[in-house]
Scaffold this motif. Structure first.
Motif, PDB file in Angstrom:
ATOM      1  N   GLU A 270      16.123   0.417   1.215  1.00 27.27           N
ATOM      2  CA  GLU A 270      14.991   1.264   1.581  1.00 27.27           C
ATOM      3  C   GLU A 270      15.494   2.678   1.845  1.00 27.27           C
ATOM      4  OE1 GLU A 270      11.229   1.403   4.719  1.00 27.27           O
ATOM      5  OE2 GLU A 270      12.687  -0.226   4.795  1.00 27.27           O
ATOM      6  N   CYS A 271      14.777   3.683   1.351  1.00 28.45           N
ATOM      7  CA  CYS A 271      15.201   5.075   1.496  1.00 28.45           C
ATOM      8  C   CYS A 271      14.776   5.611   2.852  1.00 28.45           C
ATOM      9  CB  CYS A 271      14.596   5.919   0.372  1.00 28.45           C
ATOM     10  SG  CYS A 271      15.035   7.671   0.488  1.00 28.45           S
ATOM     11  N   SER A 272      15.747   6.017   3.661  1.00 30.26           N
ATOM     12  CA  SER A 272      15.422   6.532   4.992  1.00 30.26           C
ATOM     13  C   SER A 272      14.744   7.898   4.925  1.00 30.26           C
ATOM     14  CB  SER A 272      16.686   6.615   5.851  1.00 30.26           C
ATOM     15  OG  SER A 272      17.662   7.433   5.230  1.00 30.26           O
TER      16      SER A 272
ATOM     17  N   ARG B 230       9.553   3.788  -2.207  1.00 30.14           N
ATOM     18  CA  ARG B 230      10.082   3.374  -0.907  1.00 30.14           C
ATOM     19  C   ARG B 230      11.569   3.035  -0.968  1.00 30.14           C
ATOM     20  NH1 ARG B 230       6.416  -0.847   2.304  1.00 30.14           N
ATOM     21  NH2 ARG B 230       8.085  -0.373   3.772  1.00 30.14           N
ATOM     22  N   CYS B 231      12.017   2.529  -2.105  1.00 28.81           N
ATOM     23  CA  CYS B 231      13.375   2.006  -2.214  1.00 28.81           C
ATOM     24  C   CYS B 231      14.141   2.683  -3.344  1.00 28.81           C
ATOM     25  CB  CYS B 231      13.343   0.495  -2.478  1.00 28.81           C
ATOM     26  SG  CYS B 231      12.384  -0.445  -1.270  1.00 28.81           S
TER      27      CYS B 231
ATOM     28  N   CYS C 115      22.007   9.935   5.894  1.00 32.50           N
ATOM     29  CA  CYS C 115      20.951   8.952   5.673  1.00 32.50           C
ATOM     30  C   CYS C 115      21.623   7.600   5.450  1.00 32.50           C
ATOM     31  CB  CYS C 115      20.058   9.340   4.500  1.00 32.50           C
ATOM     32  SG  CYS C 115      20.940   9.493   2.936  1.00 32.50           S
ATOM     33  N   TRP C 116      20.849   6.552   5.252  1.00 30.03           N
ATOM     34  CA  TRP C 116      21.444   5.213   5.199  1.00 30.03           C
ATOM     35  C   TRP C 116      22.447   5.072   4.062  1.00 30.03           C
ATOM     36  CZ3 TRP C 116      15.992   2.689   5.903  1.00 30.03           C
ATOM     37  CH2 TRP C 116      15.609   2.819   7.233  1.00 30.03           C
TER      38      TRP C 116
ATOM     39  N   ALA D 129      11.139   6.971   4.321  1.00 28.45           N
ATOM     40  CA  ALA D 129      10.559   6.056   5.309  1.00 28.45           C
ATOM     41  C   ALA D 129       9.436   6.674   6.144  1.00 28.45           C
ATOM     42  CB  ALA D 129      11.668   5.510   6.217  1.00 28.45           C
TER      43      ALA D 129
ATOM     44  N   ALA E 137       6.405   6.836   3.988  1.00 26.77           N
ATOM     45  CA  ALA E 137       5.924   5.494   3.663  1.00 26.77           C
ATOM     46  C   ALA E 137       5.225   4.859   4.855  1.00 26.77           C
ATOM     47  CB  ALA E 137       7.094   4.619   3.209  1.00 26.77           C
ATOM     48  N   ALA E 138       5.747   5.105   6.069  1.00 27.21           N
ATOM     49  CA  ALA E 138       5.133   4.537   7.276  1.00 27.21           C
ATOM     50  C   ALA E 138       3.742   5.089   7.510  1.00 27.21           C
ATOM     51  CB  ALA E 138       6.030   4.806   8.486  1.00 27.21           C
TER      52      ALA E 138
END
Length: 347
Positions: free
Chosen positions: A65-67, A85-86, A45-46, A70, A73-74
């Motif tokens: 931002e947490c992948s 989200r983060c 992940c990121w 994500a 959240a989208a």
């Protein structure tokens, strides 16, 4: 740290030194979306990519931002994510050695204050030291056991094995000087056979002590690595407990215990739908006992042996080394697999 920063949740990724993969080692108040094990496997992940590349250090702690969150959240799955989200990603090091990442998640993006950054850096240093001390403690115990096995192997070679060899040579020399019909020959033949059998047993003992069927690791190290790999693959965290008095275990028992644990965890991943599991190894009345437990879906044990649960294989492996295995389960009540192996084969 969740409480100190006033954020909603947090979790820790640790790098498994054996496989170089990340596994979820600890969590605090995860939202429903992240409680599903499939969300918390060791896939990249990121924040983990930044950590792998050396771009996440104590000097550049920031909110990202947490992948993993994500996708939810989208699609605005606020109920399952709690609006998260983060997270702040805090690298964990022991000196220059990278250990993992602590993530502290929040609902909205905000810049960390200097006081918060200093606090995170200080705590991260303490956590890194604690992890390193725990790992070094485990390694020192396992290395001591390996050294003891090697010492015993040398002692057996230098005393019993060489003694039986000398006895056999002297008996053979004596037999060569006796007439064919000498009455002492049958007794000496029996003594020679006993010496050869003793030598063979000594050689088997040396091989057993020196051979490592678990990739040159002790049973404790192998089970811990197995559990970390399972967590990295499935996201199901495994609590590992090792009894203080396990001591030396015959190599064939080590191999079967390891395979039983592997099969039991495989069943947890395939069938249980559990979020956590536990693995315990201890000694009870000169019997080695392995227990693997989960609080998952459970099943009716009657008829399960023909439905691909691997239960017969677990039982067969335990019997192969003179032990027995039991599987307790019921729908909605989880499953417990227990294998008990006598350390004295005469038990």
């Amino acid at each position: 740290m969740v409480d100190l920063l006033g954020v909603e949740t947090g979790w820790v990724w640790l790098r498994d030194p054996a496989s170089d993969r990340f596994y979820n080692a600890a969590v605090q108040s995860l939202p429903p979306y992240l409680q599903e094990p499939v969300r918390m496997t060791g896939r990249s992940c990121w924040c983990l990519e930044l950590f792998r590349k050396g771009q996440l250090t104590a000097r550049n702690i920031d909110v990202v931002e947490c992948s993993r969150l994500a996708p939810a959240a989208a699609s605005r799955e606020v109920a399952s994510t709690g609006g998260l989200r983060c997270h702040a990603s805090v690298p964990l090091y022991a000196g220059d050695r990278p250990l993992g990442v602590m993530n502290l998640a929040m609902r909205g993006w905000r810049r960390l204050t200097r006081r918060e950054l200093d606090l995170l850096t200080t705590i991260a240093d303490q956590v890194g030291v604690a992890i390193e001390r725990a790992r070094l403690g485990e390694q020192s115990i396992e290395h001591a056991r390996a050294d003891e096995r090697a010492r015993i192997a040398r002692d057996v070679h230098d005393t019993l094995a060489q003694g039986f060899t000398a006895v056999g040579l002297h008996i053979e020399a004596g037999l060569s000087h006796l007439e064919r019909r000498n009455r002492a020959r049958p007794a000496l033949r029996l003594a020679l056979d006993a010496a050869r059998q003793g030598l063979e047993e000594a050689r088997r003992s040396i091989t057993s002590l020196r051979r490592s069927p678990l990739e040159n690791r002790s049973l404790g190290e192998a089970l811990a690595a197995l559990s970390r790999r399972f967590t990295a693959d499935t996201g199901v965290r495994v609590r590992v407990e090792m009894g203080a008095d396990v001591g030396r275990v015959p190599s064939d028992v080590e191999a079967e215990i390891f395979r039983i644990a592997s099969e039991a965890l495989t069943n947890v991943g395939k069938h249980a739908g559990a979020r956590e599991a536990s693995l315990r190894l201890d000694v009870v009345r000169r019997h080695l006992r392995l227990t693997v437990t989960d609080a998952g879906a459970g099943f009716h044990t009657r008829g399960a042996r023909v439905r691909g649960f691997g239960l017969s294989g677990i039982e067969d492996r335990a019997r192969a080394v003179g032990g027995r295995a039991s599987i307790r389960s019921a729908p909605g009540r989880g499953t417990t697999v227990t294998a008990t192996i006598p350390l004295d084969r005469n038990d």
